[in-house]
Structures are given as structure tokens and as C-alpha cells.
Design a protein around this motif. Structure first.
Motif, PDB file in Angstrom:
ATOM      1  N   ASP A  77     -16.365 -36.704  14.717  1.00 55.11           N
ATOM      2  CA  ASP A  77     -17.332 -37.777  14.937  1.00 55.11           C
ATOM      3  C   ASP A  77     -18.119 -37.578  16.224  1.00 55.11           C
ATOM      4  OD1 ASP A  77     -16.461 -38.950  12.603  1.00 55.11           O
ATOM      5  OD2 ASP A  77     -15.049 -40.299  13.602  1.00 55.11           O
ATOM      6  N   ARG A  78     -17.601 -36.775  17.142  1.00 56.08           N
ATOM      7  CA  ARG A  78     -18.345 -36.493  18.375  1.00 56.08           C
ATOM      8  C   ARG A  78     -19.654 -35.772  18.092  1.00 56.08           C
ATOM      9  NH1 ARG A  78     -14.463 -33.190  21.971  1.00 56.08           N
ATOM     10  NH2 ARG A  78     -13.633 -32.537  19.937  1.00 56.08           N
ATOM     11  N   ALA A  79     -19.725 -35.087  16.936  1.00 53.45           N
ATOM     12  CA  ALA A  79     -20.948 -34.382  16.545  1.00 53.45           C
ATOM     13  C   ALA A  79     -21.686 -35.136  15.444  1.00 53.45           C
ATOM     14  CB  ALA A  79     -20.612 -32.964  16.081  1.00 53.45           C
ATOM     15  N   GLY A  80     -21.523 -36.447  15.434  1.00 54.89           N
ATOM     16  CA  GLY A  80     -22.082 -37.259  14.359  1.00 54.89           C
ATOM     17  C   GLY A  80     -23.588 -37.188  14.224  1.00 54.89           C
ATOM     18  N   TYR A  81     -24.284 -36.802  15.291  1.00 53.84           N
ATOM     19  CA  TYR A  81     -25.752 -36.686  15.211  1.00 53.84           C
ATOM     20  C   TYR A  81     -26.190 -35.220  15.278  1.00 53.84           C
ATOM     21  CZ  TYR A  81     -30.579 -38.316  15.636  1.00 53.84           C
ATOM     22  OH  TYR A  81     -31.911 -38.578  15.411  1.00 53.84           O
ATOM     23  N   VAL A  82     -25.246 -34.302  15.054  1.00 44.56           N
ATOM     24  CA  VAL A  82     -25.554 -32.875  15.092  1.00 44.56           C
ATOM     25  C   VAL A  82     -25.603 -32.354  13.660  1.00 44.56           C
ATOM     26  CG1 VAL A  82     -24.847 -30.610  15.919  1.00 44.56           C
ATOM     27  CG2 VAL A  82     -24.389 -32.646  17.307  1.00 44.56           C
ATOM     28  N   SER A  83     -26.775 -31.936  13.216  1.00 49.76           N
ATOM     29  CA  SER A  83     -26.929 -31.351  11.899  1.00 49.76           C
ATOM     30  C   SER A  83     -28.121 -30.405  11.910  1.00 49.76           C
ATOM     31  CB  SER A  83     -27.125 -32.434  10.827  1.00 49.76           C
ATOM     32  OG  SER A  83     -26.963 -31.895   9.525  1.00 49.76           O
ATOM     33  N   GLY A  84     -27.991 -29.303  11.183  1.00 53.15           N
ATOM     34  CA  GLY A  84     -29.038 -28.286  11.193  1.00 53.15           C
ATOM     35  C   GLY A  84     -29.035 -27.464  12.464  1.00 53.15           C
ATOM     36  N   ALA A  85     -27.945 -27.527  13.226  1.00 59.01           N
ATOM     37  CA  ALA A  85     -27.871 -26.838  14.510  1.00 59.01           C
ATOM     38  C   ALA A  85     -27.140 -25.509  14.379  1.00 59.01           C
ATOM     39  CB  ALA A  85     -27.164 -27.713  15.536  1.00 59.01           C
ATOM     40  N   SER A  86     -27.462 -24.593  15.289  1.00 65.28           N
ATOM     41  CA  SER A  86     -26.772 -23.315  15.395  1.00 65.28           C
ATOM     42  C   SER A  86     -26.196 -23.213  16.802  1.00 65.28           C
ATOM     43  CB  SER A  86     -27.736 -22.151  15.133  1.00 65.28           C
ATOM     44  OG  SER A  86     -28.232 -22.183  13.810  1.00 65.28           O
ATOM     45  N   LEU A  87     -24.877 -23.251  16.905  1.00 67.81           N
ATOM     46  CA  LEU A  87     -24.200 -23.186  18.194  1.00 67.81           C
ATOM     47  C   LEU A  87     -23.807 -21.743  18.471  1.00 67.81           C
ATOM     48  CD1 LEU A  87     -22.866 -24.445  20.671  1.00 67.81           C
ATOM     49  CD2 LEU A  87     -20.881 -24.971  19.239  1.00 67.81           C
ATOM     50  N   LEU A  88     -24.390 -21.172  19.529  1.00 71.75           N
ATOM     51  CA  LEU A  88     -24.102 -19.792  19.896  1.00 71.75           C
ATOM     52  C   LEU A  88     -22.767 -19.719  20.615  1.00 71.75           C
ATOM     53  CD1 LEU A  88     -27.636 -18.774  21.194  1.00 71.75           C
ATOM     54  CD2 LEU A  88     -26.588 -18.086  19.040  1.00 71.75           C
ATOM     55  N   LEU A  89     -21.863 -18.916  20.083  1.00 72.01           N
ATOM     56  CA  LEU A  89     -20.541 -18.750  20.680  1.00 72.01           C
ATOM     57  C   LEU A  89     -20.365 -17.254  20.955  1.00 72.01           C
ATOM     58  CD1 LEU A  89     -18.244 -20.898  21.173  1.00 72.01           C
ATOM     59  CD2 LEU A  89     -17.089 -19.848  19.240  1.00 72.01           C
ATOM     60  N   HIS A  90     -21.071 -16.781  21.983  1.00 79.32           N
ATOM     61  CA  HIS A  90     -21.117 -15.334  22.220  1.00 79.32           C
ATOM     62  C   HIS A  90     -20.900 -14.959  23.684  1.00 79.32           C
ATOM     63  CE1 HIS A  90     -24.893 -16.519  23.720  1.00 79.32           C
ATOM     64  NE2 HIS A  90     -25.707 -15.986  22.828  1.00 79.32           N
ATOM     65  N   GLY A  91     -20.403 -15.901  24.473  1.00 80.80           N
ATOM     66  CA  GLY A  91     -20.069 -15.594  25.861  1.00 80.80           C
ATOM     67  C   GLY A  91     -21.254 -15.260  26.737  1.00 80.80           C
ATOM     68  N   GLY A  92     -22.421 -15.716  26.351  1.00 76.71           N
ATOM     69  CA  GLY A  92     -23.622 -15.437  27.142  1.00 76.71           C
ATOM     70  C   GLY A  92     -24.527 -14.392  26.533  1.00 76.71           C
ATOM     71  N   GLY A  93     -24.088 -13.784  25.426  1.00 80.56           N
ATOM     72  CA  GLY A  93     -24.939 -12.826  24.730  1.00 80.56           C
ATOM     73  C   GLY A  93     -24.743 -11.399  25.204  1.00 80.56           C
ATOM     74  N   GLU A  94     -25.794 -10.626  25.099  1.00 81.88           N
ATOM     75  CA  GLU A  94     -25.745  -9.209  25.439  1.00 81.88           C
ATOM     76  C   GLU A  94     -26.726  -8.913  26.569  1.00 81.88           C
ATOM     77  OE1 GLU A  94     -26.743  -7.381  21.771  1.00 81.88           O
ATOM     78  OE2 GLU A  94     -24.786  -7.755  20.846  1.00 81.88           O
ATOM     79  N   ARG A  95     -26.290  -8.162  27.528  1.00 85.55           N
ATOM     80  CA  ARG A  95     -27.177  -7.773  28.616  1.00 85.55           C
ATOM     81  C   ARG A  95     -28.254  -6.836  28.068  1.00 85.55           C
ATOM     82  NH1 ARG A  95     -27.428  -7.258  34.164  1.00 85.55           N
ATOM     83  NH2 ARG A  95     -28.337  -5.323  34.957  1.00 85.55           N
ATOM     84  N   PRO A  96     -29.536  -7.131  28.291  1.00 79.54           N
ATOM     85  CA  PRO A  96     -30.604  -6.264  27.779  1.00 79.54           C
ATOM     86  C   PRO A  96     -30.475  -4.845  28.322  1.00 79.54           C
ATOM     87  CG  PRO A  96     -31.499  -8.370  28.495  1.00 79.54           C
ATOM     88  CD  PRO A  96     -30.073  -8.326  28.968  1.00 79.54           C
ATOM     89  N   ALA A  97     -30.569  -3.870  27.439  1.00 76.39           N
ATOM     90  CA  ALA A  97     -30.379  -2.469  27.834  1.00 76.39           C
ATOM     91  C   ALA A  97     -31.406  -2.015  28.867  1.00 76.39           C
ATOM     92  CB  ALA A  97     -30.449  -1.577  26.599  1.00 76.39           C
ATOM     93  N   PHE A  98     -32.623  -2.582  28.830  1.00 76.30           N
ATOM     94  CA  PHE A  98     -33.658  -2.107  29.745  1.00 76.30           C
ATOM     95  C   PHE A  98     -33.318  -2.410  31.206  1.00 76.30           C
ATOM     96  CE2 PHE A  98     -35.163  -6.479  29.159  1.00 76.30           C
ATOM     97  CZ  PHE A  98     -35.544  -6.832  30.447  1.00 76.30           C
ATOM     98  N   LEU A  99     -32.472  -3.446  31.431  1.00 83.74           N
ATOM     99  CA  LEU A  99     -32.112  -3.763  32.812  1.00 83.74           C
ATOM    100  C   LEU A  99     -31.329  -2.626  33.456  1.00 83.74           C
ATOM    101  CD1 LEU A  99     -31.075  -7.505  32.486  1.00 83.74           C
ATOM    102  CD2 LEU A  99     -33.204  -6.584  33.417  1.00 83.74           C
ATOM    103  N   ASP A 100     -30.505  -1.946  32.667  1.00 83.23           N
ATOM    104  CA  ASP A 100     -29.749  -0.822  33.194  1.00 83.23           C
ATOM    105  C   ASP A 100     -30.560   0.465  33.197  1.00 83.23           C
ATOM    106  OD1 ASP A 100     -27.402  -2.327  33.613  1.00 83.23           O
ATOM    107  OD2 ASP A 100     -26.914  -2.194  31.488  1.00 83.23           O
ATOM    108  N   ALA A 101     -31.550   0.548  32.320  1.00 81.83           N
ATOM    109  CA  ALA A 101     -32.339   1.772  32.234  1.00 81.83           C
ATOM    110  C   ALA A 101     -33.436   1.843  33.295  1.00 81.83           C
ATOM    111  CB  ALA A 101     -32.977   1.886  30.844  1.00 81.83           C
TER     112      ALA A 101
END
Length: 256
Positions: free
Chosen positions: A223-247
Motif C-alpha cells: 500500500d505504500r506504493a498505492g499511487y505508483v503505477s506505470g513506473a520503472s524503478l532502476l535497481l542497478h547500484g548507480g548504473g555503469e560508468r561511461p567508458a569515455f570517462l576512462d578513455a
């Protein structure tokens, strides 16, 4: 407990991420039914309670309809469907025929659609919810698992369309997962050193635990998410570091 009296189905809930999700729902007080083609080696359990198991091939629409009818008849209701079952072997597009890639799409996109349609009458009655288990593979290029990435991209869009069509009685959301440390992690990343090296590429410095995916799924079903619908929750620890930053050389320390 938070989900006491609720009934939840977790597809592919016998191991890995699915078992972690099932355990989180058990700990939250729900009655949990897991389904897969093969039974677990030991019951999926948490907080002194165990999930019930039904053998099911999600690619068989008639069997899927019968399964959800049996769940509703046994428990009197259905409150949440977690579409977790899926996966793929590593296979470059040119190394497999179209039929092999089509089977990956069938498991990861068509099977969740089949299950959701079969569960819908009971979810509508209980004003329940669907949680799709997606992947970052559906948000970026996925070499070696292209059909899987395409299916996961489709699954996220399917969830958004379902959320509109089935509102206001059924909420539909997606969990978009990055890398998760399951009992099969070594098959993907190697030994402990390999797993640690892969985890170091994640901004939070490690892979997710199945229990963390489960806690997020419980939130979306609660019920805590009772107004959450059509959402995409990213569960990826912050994502991926862009390769160009290291290059790029502009911000690198000069060494002589």
C-alpha cells in the motif's frame, strides 16, 4: 505484517532472484506460490514459513490459465503477480538461427504477457498489482544477448501500457535490474576475484543481493506504493560508468 493475508505468485521463484523475491514476500507476511518447470532443491522459505510450489511451463497458455485458476480456488484471492521467470544463454546473433532467438523472446516477453492476462481477473477483483522484472539489458546495447535485451525493452513498454489499460483497479510496475549476486554468479563472472572486479565497475561497488530485489518488489506490491503505477524503478547500484570517462586523457593524472 505488512502483506498479511495477501497472496502472491512469483514465476521462476525457485532459485536466484526469484527465490530472493519469494523470501521477501514471505517475510512480509504474504502467502507465496512459486512456479517453475522444475521444483527447487529445497523449499523456498523465510520467517518460519515456506512458499508452495507448482510445476509450470509458462509458454503453455492453457496450463498457465489453469494454474492461476487453481491458485485463486485454493487461496480465494490473488493480490500480486511477479513476472520474474526469464533468462538467456550467451549467443551472438550470427551464431544462432532465428528460432533460437525467438525462444528467448517467448520466455522473456510473451510468457509474462500470458501470465498477466491469466492473472488479470483475480488481480482486478483484489485491486492488486503486477511487478515485471526487467533488466538494464533492455535500456542499452546488449551484445551476446540481443534477443534478451530486446525482450526486456518490450517488457518495460508492455508494463506501461498495461498500467494505463488496467487502471485504476490493477497497478503495473517494473523493476529494472542490474547485476545481482545469485548462486549462479560464478557462471557469468568467474571466481570471487572476477565477481569482485565486476562489482567494482558499479558505482556502489558491488552486485545487488536477491533480497534487495525482493524488498523493492514488496514495496511496489504494498500500500505504500498505492499511487505508483506505470513506473520503472532502476535497481542497478548507480548504473555503469561511461567508458569515455576512462578513455579520455583530459582529466588523467600525468605520470613521468
Amino acid at each position: 505484517m505488512e502483506l498479511g493475508g495477501r497472496v502472491v505468485v512469483v514465476t521462476g521463484g525457485t532459485r536466484g532472484v526469484g527465490a530472493g523475491i519469494a523470501r521477501s514476500f514471505l517475510a512480509a507476511g504474504a502467502e507465496v506460490v512459486v512456479c517453475a518447470r522444475r521444483p527447487p532443491r529445497e523449499p523456498v522459505a523465510a520467517a518460519g514459513r515456506a512458499a508452495s510450489f507448482t510445476a509450470l511451463d509458462l509458454r503453455d497458455p492453457a496450463a498457465v490459465r489453469d494454474f492461476f485458476g487453481a491458485v485463486a480456488a485454493r487461496h480465494g484471492r490473488l493480490d500480486c503477480l511477479v513476472n520474474n521467470a526469464g533468462g538467456t544463454p550467451y549467443r551472438l546473433l550470427g551464431e544462432g538461427g532465428a528460432e533460437r532467438h525467438a525462444r528467448v523472446v517467448e520466455l522473456n516477453l510473451l510468457a509474462p504477457l500470458t501470465a498477466s492476462l491469466a492473472a488479470y481477473p483475480w488481480l482486478r477483483e483484489s485491486r492488486g498489482s503486477v511487478v515485471m522484472i526487467g533488466s538494464v539489458s533492455g535500456t542499452r546495447p546488449s551484445p551476446g544477448t540481443a534477443a534478451y535485451g530486446a525482450a526486456k525493452a518490450g517488457l518495460e513498454n508492455l508494463a506501461r501500457s498495461m498500467a494505463v489499460e488496467w487502471a485504476p483497479r490493477v497497478r503495473v510496475n517494473s523493476l529494472v535490474l542490474g547485476m545481482v549476486r545469485t548462486e549462479l554468479a560464478h557462471l557469468h563472472y568467474g571466481d570471487e576475484a572476477g565477481i569482485a572486479a565486476v562489482g567494482a565497475t558499479v558505482p556502489l561497488g558491488r552486485l545487488a543481493e536477491p533480497s534487495e530485489v525482493g524488498e523493492a518488489a514488496v514495496f511496489l506490491a504494498s500500500d505504500r506504493a498505492g499511487y505508483v503505477s506505470g513506473a520503472s524503478l532502476l535497481l542497478h547500484g548507480g548504473g555503469e560508468r561511461p567508458a569515455f570517462l576512462d578513455a579520455a586523457t583530459v582529466n588523467q593524472d600525468e605520470e613521468s
